[in-house]
Write a protein that holds these residues in place. Structure first.
Motif, PDB file in Angstrom:
ATOM      1  N   SER A 119      12.652  -7.083  -3.541  1.00 23.64           N
ATOM      2  CA  SER A 119      11.902  -7.755  -2.645  1.00 23.64           C
ATOM      3  C   SER A 119      10.352  -7.516  -2.992  1.00 23.64           C
ATOM      4  O   SER A 119      10.091  -7.118  -4.200  1.00 23.64           O
ATOM      5  CB  SER A 119      11.858  -6.257  -1.324  1.00 23.64           C
ATOM      6  OG  SER A 119      11.384  -5.094  -1.803  1.00 23.64           O
ATOM      7  N   LEU A 120       9.288  -7.803  -2.198  1.00 29.13           N
ATOM      8  CA  LEU A 120       8.041  -7.787  -2.748  1.00 29.13           C
ATOM      9  C   LEU A 120       7.436  -6.535  -2.969  1.00 29.13           C
ATOM     10  O   LEU A 120       6.702  -6.386  -3.747  1.00 29.13           O
ATOM     11  CB  LEU A 120       7.186  -8.503  -1.666  1.00 29.13           C
ATOM     12  CG  LEU A 120       7.458 -10.095  -1.814  1.00 29.13           C
ATOM     13  CD1 LEU A 120       6.471 -10.582  -0.565  1.00 29.13           C
ATOM     14  CD2 LEU A 120       7.304 -10.669  -3.001  1.00 29.13           C
ATOM     15  N   ALA A 121       7.982  -5.492  -2.375  1.00 31.27           N
ATOM     16  CA  ALA A 121       7.582  -4.137  -2.751  1.00 31.27           C
ATOM     17  C   ALA A 121       7.643  -3.719  -4.126  1.00 31.27           C
ATOM     18  O   ALA A 121       7.072  -3.000  -4.612  1.00 31.27           O
ATOM     19  CB  ALA A 121       8.188  -3.140  -1.745  1.00 31.27           C
TER      20      ALA A 121
ATOM     21  N   LEU B 141      11.427 -11.571   1.382  1.00 32.47           N
ATOM     22  CA  LEU B 141      10.084 -11.631   0.772  1.00 32.47           C
ATOM     23  C   LEU B 141       9.162 -11.252   2.089  1.00 32.47           C
ATOM     24  O   LEU B 141       8.379 -11.959   2.489  1.00 32.47           O
ATOM     25  CB  LEU B 141       9.680 -13.134   0.853  1.00 32.47           C
ATOM     26  CG  LEU B 141      10.640 -13.533  -0.662  1.00 32.47           C
ATOM     27  CD1 LEU B 141      10.537 -15.049  -0.718  1.00 32.47           C
ATOM     28  CD2 LEU B 141       9.902 -12.798  -1.822  1.00 32.47           C
ATOM     29  N   SER B 142       9.654 -10.365   2.959  1.00 34.84           N
ATOM     30  CA  SER B 142       9.106  -9.932   4.025  1.00 34.84           C
ATOM     31  C   SER B 142       7.638  -9.360   3.786  1.00 34.84           C
ATOM     32  O   SER B 142       7.360  -8.744   2.668  1.00 34.84           O
ATOM     33  CB  SER B 142       9.857  -9.044   5.013  1.00 34.84           C
ATOM     34  OG  SER B 142      10.308  -7.893   4.175  1.00 34.84           O
ATOM     35  N   GLU B 143       6.937  -9.130   4.769  1.00 34.33           N
ATOM     36  CA  GLU B 143       5.368  -8.848   4.530  1.00 34.33           C
ATOM     37  C   GLU B 143       5.246  -7.427   3.859  1.00 34.33           C
ATOM     38  O   GLU B 143       6.036  -6.618   4.424  1.00 34.33           O
ATOM     39  CB  GLU B 143       4.575  -8.740   5.726  1.00 34.33           C
ATOM     40  CG  GLU B 143       3.043  -8.635   5.665  1.00 34.33           C
ATOM     41  CD  GLU B 143       2.665  -8.869   7.117  1.00 34.33           C
ATOM     42  OE1 GLU B 143       3.023  -9.815   7.760  1.00 34.33           O
ATOM     43  OE2 GLU B 143       1.603  -8.179   7.118  1.00 34.33           O
ATOM     44  N   THR B 144       4.422  -7.245   2.981  1.00 30.90           N
ATOM     45  CA  THR B 144       4.388  -5.963   2.314  1.00 30.90           C
ATOM     46  C   THR B 144       2.848  -5.867   1.986  1.00 30.90           C
ATOM     47  O   THR B 144       2.221  -6.812   1.771  1.00 30.90           O
ATOM     48  CB  THR B 144       5.164  -6.203   0.740  1.00 30.90           C
ATOM     49  OG1 THR B 144       6.209  -6.481   1.069  1.00 30.90           O
ATOM     50  CG2 THR B 144       5.471  -4.941   0.301  1.00 30.90           C
ATOM     51  N   SER B 145       2.461  -4.553   2.069  1.00 36.95           N
ATOM     52  CA  SER B 145       0.961  -4.472   1.771  1.00 36.95           C
ATOM     53  C   SER B 145       0.777  -3.811   0.508  1.00 36.95           C
ATOM     54  O   SER B 145       1.578  -2.663   0.272  1.00 36.95           O
ATOM     55  CB  SER B 145       0.465  -3.621   3.102  1.00 36.95           C
ATOM     56  OG  SER B 145       1.132  -2.445   3.334  1.00 36.95           O
TER      57      SER B 145
ATOM     58  N   ARG C 227      -2.157  -7.641   2.209  1.00 34.24           N
ATOM     59  CA  ARG C 227      -0.903  -8.048   2.705  1.00 34.24           C
ATOM     60  C   ARG C 227      -0.271  -9.360   2.146  1.00 34.24           C
ATOM     61  O   ARG C 227      -1.042 -10.206   2.196  1.00 34.24           O
ATOM     62  CB  ARG C 227      -1.024  -8.068   4.204  1.00 34.24           C
ATOM     63  CG  ARG C 227      -1.220  -6.561   4.681  1.00 34.24           C
ATOM     64  CD  ARG C 227      -0.814  -6.430   6.431  1.00 34.24           C
ATOM     65  NE  ARG C 227      -1.603  -7.485   6.962  1.00 34.24           N
ATOM     66  CZ  ARG C 227      -1.382  -7.702   8.383  1.00 34.24           C
ATOM     67  NH1 ARG C 227      -0.135  -7.400   8.875  1.00 34.24           N
ATOM     68  NH2 ARG C 227      -2.019  -8.644   8.779  1.00 34.24           N
ATOM     69  N   VAL C 228       0.856  -9.362   1.533  1.00 35.41           N
ATOM     70  CA  VAL C 228       1.350 -10.304   1.062  1.00 35.41           C
ATOM     71  C   VAL C 228       2.984 -10.759   1.742  1.00 35.41           C
ATOM     72  O   VAL C 228       3.656  -9.570   2.073  1.00 35.41           O
ATOM     73  CB  VAL C 228       1.518 -10.167  -0.324  1.00 35.41           C
ATOM     74  CG1 VAL C 228       2.415 -11.135  -1.123  1.00 35.41           C
ATOM     75  CG2 VAL C 228       0.293 -10.029  -1.051  1.00 35.41           C
TER      76      VAL C 228
END
Lengths: 533, 672
Positions: A19-21, A393-397, A406-407
């Motif tokens: 994940s984006l995190a 790919l959900s929103e991650t800050s 935030r991406v």
């Protein structure tokens, strides 16, 4: 060949997936990603600080203001002329020529009293109303049909924010250091590594370029998907002309097959396939003979095509929540209905056994595996039973020096490098709050297929990515070409040593399929839950 | 020609069965089309229930069932004719007279007559099924309400239907010749038969409906002017009285909309069934046929791919074998393995050498053909540079930079479009423009006025020049590969220019021919020149543009497959060929491909070779044979690129001539 494989889009995703995190935080404004070296992305203050190679692809800049958009419609010039009343028959003939039956009926229905019999006017109005009702019903079934041509291309193009982007298309030549750029002013420029001549291609029919692609196993042919047709340019690489005449272009058009939003050459260079969201059939063009074979299936058109690099399968996404995977030997297809939205984009692994795709309205990447080569089992795609989620790919800050960043978001387009080691993902943002970004993953196919975080690619300050593509034969890793919203085209090299994984299949002889057949067996984690339906 | 007279195993075992299956399917489809026809023929919008119920009751009636039986017979005959007349190599007439000759050949005559009769039979069935006033040819005369039973009258509506059927049948046969309907083309992609049929069906229906409309128009015109003749004849022959209230060869008689509608429906029905039969036949014939690469039993060896490939007859077998070769080379690793395998005792690569040898001989054949043709054209058009330059000069003076304009005169200089045609297109050469197209002014027919200027005012047609030249001309004749090569009249349009071109250097070859032959040649040329001055003859014997180029490449589909198959096999050998059997022939494959490339390049430099025919989307006409040369060019380049991109630098180790090495280098740098 109907397979009732509903992708379960409500499934709970495994926490172990990428994940984006897990990504390193994105660069602050003012920093530019230059390259990847020693497994990390290197940044610099400007694009010029990158180290030089033997041939650097030119870093181009096309400012938005320098390009005049030719968004003239055929009918818009009418306003410039004085009004003049012809007889009704003249007007009707003109309307028939310009706008077909609807135009004719409109003309008759709007004619003044006394010109023609009353019953004709009433009849025309009635027919017109009936037609409108029918078309609105059709539009209710397939909402995209109500869009104008321009909006439709913008909706289905792989370029983010197509209608306002200075660079509307980009294509590397599959074999040499040559690329073509389609610009907002409907011209195409061809850049060549070995010569300073950049031919500019213009054609009367070359409007609203949605996609372009070079023909494989050919030096000169470039296919361009336009608003009204497909053009195939023959750009002689040895020619010194900077403005090839429009005689160098073949026009491939078929009634009802416009606007064309996606084209795909077969990797063996034998046929070209074009797709339009309006037309239910894809056209298989024999370009030399200018003849086509329609491949028709029920539904509302085809919006996106992607051919597996080994040539054995092809993805065809439709504007409705459904996509098809064609097997290219006997041209049969598998249907894959998705529940949530239409398939937005997809890409194939270099050996053609794995398909990654994303669905509109979701922030994940799915993977489909096709274990057996379709050559042996005649007329079957032979896919796995269900798609697995491979990345979230959900929103991650991320907290950075300039505050929280935030991406994340929906995937707009995917690009997989020809060695199958890096996957670039263009994420749609929500411009003021979340900018569009490019996330790059490392991919590994053995022992199990997985995506590992690599990093975000950042451009100049204020520039958002619009279009991504990998260089097809970069010798020391992968080279990602990015077109930015400010008209810049930059190239980001990823230097790595190939881990000896999958090599691209040579000329249509696919290598032996990988051993990891199913998604479940031999220790692979199952990345999605059971089918809910 | 897929003739069933040949007693070849393939014809017996495969082609026959395929044809039979296609005909069976057409017969099975017949009840459906008939039902549709019946329903549509009764259409009445205002009484829908009555319409449906009437149609249903009629469908179960004896008339319809009997008609279906008769129509089955028609389908069988039409299917048989398809089998007899279809061919995988189109026959392309190079002149108008050749096209005319095609109509007059006996077997084409039989085709037309039989289709005429079949059309009449279909129309009779249709008339019977529609019933009402169309049912019978003769009916008892009715005069002011009371029937006079003694005298029978001609039912002109029925007669009108029969003649329409005959007319449509004949037109179908005629149009089939003009647009090469009997040419069986192979698709670029493989599809299952059902899907192909489903995809093509809407087009067939649409085209049939449109075509039927055109035939109807032509038929009405023909009947209006000539209808009284057959009517009179049949009245006399059958002793019928012609006393219909409205004669159908009048304007008011023909403006009967219900009649026209029924006629149109009938025509559409006829064409749909026949076109369907043809479509199914083509789909079945062009279906992939998989030949075993090698067989362990010697009695089956004649069916194996290497044997089948090398055979010359029947040509459809060769085509299917090549298609299979191209397919296996792309998609089937296991069969490729068999191709690369060695024979068990002895260890010879028999399979590969047979396949490779055949493909290479085909490629070199084509190369030779192209080279020879090029020689002929180059020597014919010796005047070309002169005329081209002068024409260019004159035309570019007004339309500078327009390449198309400059092309037209050059084209005409070699291929002898009548000068009147070309004058119309080139604006500048207006001398004598008013007179030329209509008054047969002898000189202007062949030469453009520009030519006259450049040549001075001498008369190029005087027999003396030609007699000097004649050995050249006649020697050139047989090389032309046109269907009319033997005809002495064929070369006539070429003579004047060629002769003028040779005037400055009279060849010495004339001395070798004897006096008698010289005299014969003189007469010959005089006759030729005399005829050449007549407009009609000129028109008939002029070459159709592009036709010779099309004819040259008529069977090139086979070469395309050979190139694809060879290149894919060579590329696959990079990883799959364990014994190195391909390496032994690698350099000859490359050199023959490069030779062909050179010949093709030369051919495309000729005017007319690179112009495309107009492409029409809504017609059943199969125009693929017109563009085969472009397909060949593309396939050839792709094949060479496929090899160079796979082998890359290894190609430097392959022995080849310096010229070829240079060429290959171009390909490796992607500069072709």
């Amino acid at each position: 060949m109907f397979r009732n494989n509903a992708l379960n889009l409500r499934c709970v995703c495994s926490p172990a997936m990428c994940s984006l995190a897990l990504f390193p935080p994105p660069l602050p404004d003012g920093q530019v990603t230059l390259c990847e070296s020693n497994n990390e992305l290197i940044s610099g203050a400007s694009l010029d600080s990158a180290q030089k190679q033997e041939w650097d692809p030119p870093c181009l800049l096309f400012p938005r203001d320098a390009l005049k958009s030719h968004s003239r419609l055929e009918s818009s010039s009418r306003a410039a002329f004085l009004q003049h009343r012809d007889t009704l028959w003249m007007r009707s003939a003109g309307a028939w020529r310009d706008a077909g039956l609807c135009g004719l009926l409109n003309e008759i229905a709007s004619s003044s009293e006394g010109e023609i019999p009353r019953w004709l006017t009433v009849g025309a109005r009635f027919t017109l109303a009936l037609l409108r009702w029918a078309s609105s019903f059709h539009g209710y079934l397939f909402p995209h049909l109500t869009l104008s041509n321009e909006d439709m291309v913008a909706e289905f193009s792989q370029v983010l924010d197509w209608s306002d982007c200075a660079v509307r298309g980009f294509a590397w030549h599959p074999h040499t250091d040559r690329f073509a750029v389609a610009l907002l002013d409907d011209s195409i420029r061809v850049y060549n590594a070995k010569s300073s001549i950049t031919p500019t291609l213009k054609h009367r029919l070359q409007q609203g370029v949605a996609a372009l692609q070079w023909k494989p196993l050919c030096a000169s042919a470039l296919a361009v998907a336009c608003r009204s047709s497909v053009l195939v340019w023959h750009v002689d690489p040895t020619s010194l002309s900077t403005r090839p005449s429009s005689g160098c272009a073949q026009v491939l058009s078929h009634p009802g097959h416009a606007p064309v939003t996606s084209i795909a050459w077969s990797p063996s260079g034998s046929v070209l396939i074009s797709a339009s969201p309006v037309d239910t059939s894809m056209m298989v063009w024999d370009v030399a003979a200018e003849s086509c074979v329609p491949l028709q299936r029920v539904g509302g058109g085809v919006s996106f095509l992607a051919w597996a690099p080994d040539g054995s399968r092809m993805l065809a996404a439709t504007p409705s929540p459904l996509f098809r995977v064609w097997e290219t030997r006997m041209w049969t297809c598998e249907r894959w209905p998705c529940l949530k939205g239409r398939c937005q984009t997809g890409c194939w692994s270099p050996d053609g056994t794995r398909l990654l795709f994303s669905v509109q309205g979701e922030t994940v990447i799915y993977a489909l595996t096709f274990p057996d080569a379709p050559g042996e089992s005649q007329g079957r795609c032979g896919g796995s039973q269900a798609a697995a989620v491979v990345a979230d790919l959900s929103e991650t800050s991320f907290s950075g020096p300039q505050g929280e960043l935030r991406v994340g978001g929906e995937v707009h387009s995917l690009a997989w490098d020809p060695r199958g080691e890096r996957l670039a993902v263009l994420l749609q943002g929500d411009p003021p709050a979340r900018p569009a970004v490019i996330a790059v993953f490392k991919t590994r196919s053995s022992p199990i297929f997985e995506l590992l975080p690599c990093g975000f690619v950042k451009g100049e300050a204020g520039a958002e990515p619009r279009l991504i593509q990998f260089h097809p034969h970069f010798s020391s890793g992968a080279l990602l070409t990015v077109c930015w919203s400010n008209g810049r085209i930059s190239h980001v090299p990823f230097y790595f040593v190939s881990s000896g994984g999958v090599r691209p299949g040579r000329g249509g002889s696919p290598p032996a399929p990988l051993s990891l057949g199913g998604t479940v067996d031999d220790g692979e984690r199952r990345l999605y839950s059971e089918l809910c339906s | 020609m897929l003739s069933c007279r040949q007693n070849h195993w393939f014809i017996r075992k495969v082609i026959w069965w395929r044809a039979a299956a296609s005909i069976a399917w057409s017969v099975l489809l017949l009840p459906v089309t008939t039902a549709l026809f019946v329903v549509l023929s009764r259409a009445s919008l205002f009484h829908p229930i009555q319409w449906i119920s009437e149609s249903l009751s009629l469908l179960c009636g004896s008339y319809v069932i009997f008609s279906v039986l008769v129509l089955t017979g028609v389908i069988l005959v039409v299917g048989f004719f398809n089998l007899e007349y279809c061919s995988v190599v189109p026959s392309i007439p190079c002149t108008k007279i050749a096209l005319l000759g095609k109509f007059l050949r006996p077997y084409q005559f039989v085709h037309s007559v039989v289709h005429c009769i079949m059309g009449m039979v279909v129309a009779w069935c249709a008339a019977v099924m529609i019933g009402g006033r169309y049912s019978f040819l003769a009916s008892p005369c009715t005069e002011e309400g009371r029937a006079t039973t003694h005298q029978m009258c001609l039912n002109e509506h029925h007669f009108f239907f029969l003649m329409a059927g005959a007319f449509i049948g004949f037109s179908y046969s005629l149009l089939g010749v003009v647009i090469n309907m009997d040419y069986v083309s192979f698709h670029t992609i493989q599809q299952f038969k059902y899907l192909r049929f489903k995809g093509a069906l809407p087009l067939v229906v649409k085209c049939s409906a449109v075509q039927s409309l055109y035939y109807l128009r032509n038929y009405c015109i023909a009947y209006f002017f000539l209808g009284y003749m057959p009517r009179l004849w049949i009245c006399t022959a059958m002793n019928l009285k012609n006393s219909s209230p409205i004669a159908l060869d009048t304007v008011s008689g023909l403006l009967d909309f219900s009649l026209l509608y029924h006629l149109w429906i009938t025509g559409t029905f006829l064409l749909v069934t026949w076109h369907n039969t043809m479509l199914l036949f083509k789909i079945y014939i062009t279906e992939m046929c998989s030949f075993p690469v090698q067989s362990s039993f010697s009695e089956e060896a004649f069916q194996c791919l290497p044997t089948v490939l090398t055979g010359k007859q029947p040509i459809v077998l060769k085509f299917l074998a090549l298609q299979d070769l191209s397919f296996l080379s792309q998609y089937s690793p296991s069969r490729r393995q068999e191709v690369f395998s060695l024979s068990q005792p002895g260890g010879h690569p028999h399979n590969w050498s047979a396949i490779c040898k055949e493909c290479l001989s085909m490629i070199s054949d084509l190369t030779q053909r192209l080279t020879a043709y090029h020689e002929v054209v180059a020597s014919n058009g010796r005047a070309k540079p002169l005329s081209a330059s002068s024409d260019q000069k004159s035309s570019t003076s007004e339309s500078s930079g327009m390449e198309e304009m400059a092309k037209i005169p050059r084209v005409s200089a070699v291929f002898q479009i009548p000068a009147s045609v070309f004058q119309g297109s080139s604006v500048s050469s207006l001398h004598g423009y008013q007179t030329a197209p209509f008054t047969p002014e002898p000189d202007s027919l062949f030469t453009s006025p520009v030519m006259k200027h450049s040549m001075g005012v001498q008369r190029p047609f005087s027999p003396r020049y030609d007699s000097v030249q004649s050995p050249h001309v006649t020697r050139r004749g047989p090389k032309l590969w046109t269907s009319f090569t033997e005809s002495p009249l064929n070369g006539s349009p070429q003579t004047p220019q060629a002769s003028r071109a040779h005037v400055p250097n009279p060849p010495s070859t004339t001395h070798t021919s004897g006096f008698l032959s010289q005299w014969v040649h003189n007469r010959h040329e005089q006759v030729r020149n005399f005829l050449a001055k007549r407009v009609l003859i000129m028109y008939l014997f002029n070459k159709l543009p592009e036709a010779s180029s099309q004819a040259l490449f008529a069977d090139t589909q086979a070469h395309i497959w050979a190139l694809e198959g060879l290149s894919h096999l060579v590329v696959a050998s990079y990883t799959e060929d364990r014994f190195g059997v391909v390496q032994t022939t690698f350099s000859s494959i490359l050199s023959s491909m490069l030779n062909l490339q050179e010949a093709v390049d030369k051919h495309f430099k000729l005017p007319h070779a690179s112009s495309k025919p107009a492409w029409s989307s809504y017609s059943l006409e199969d125009t693929t044979y017109k563009t085969l040369r472009f397909a060949l060019r593309a396939a050839l380049k792709t094949a060479i690129y496929r090899i160079t991109s796979t082998f890359g630098q290894h190609l430097h180790a392959v022995p080849m001539s310096a010229e070829h090495r240079k060429r290959i280098q171009q390909f490796m740098e992607y500069k072709e």
